[in-house]
Design an enzyme around this catalytic site. Structure first.
Site: not given
Length: 78
Positions: A2, A50, A53
């Site tokens: 880290r 959308e 699709e």
């Protein structure tokens, strides 16, 4: 391992995934996928539909980012 900055905060990375598709009219043009909102459909519901699709993707939408418009073509607000 880290890594921490000078103020003691752990350094992290994050991203926002944006999906672009090619235009059906011009394959060299990259566009945001989208389409019309159906009657009685919220903007989020329309975005889910959308996305599925046009890209076959089922994912989570975390939040709306804003409203985009094409002032040159008056194509509509997205």
């Amino acid at each position: 391992m880290r890594f921490f900055d000078n103020d003691g905060y752990q350094q992290r990375a994050a991203c926002i995934c944006v999906l672009l598709i090619t235009s059906h009219r011009d394959k060299s043009l990259w566009i945001f996928l989208g389409g019309r909102i159906e009657p009685n459909e919220s903007t989020i519901d329309a975005a889910y539909r959308e996305l599925y699709e046009e890209a076959g993707v089922k994912e989570r939408i975390l939040r709306e980012l804003g409203v985009f418009e094409n002032r040159e073509r008056k194509h509509g607000r997205t």
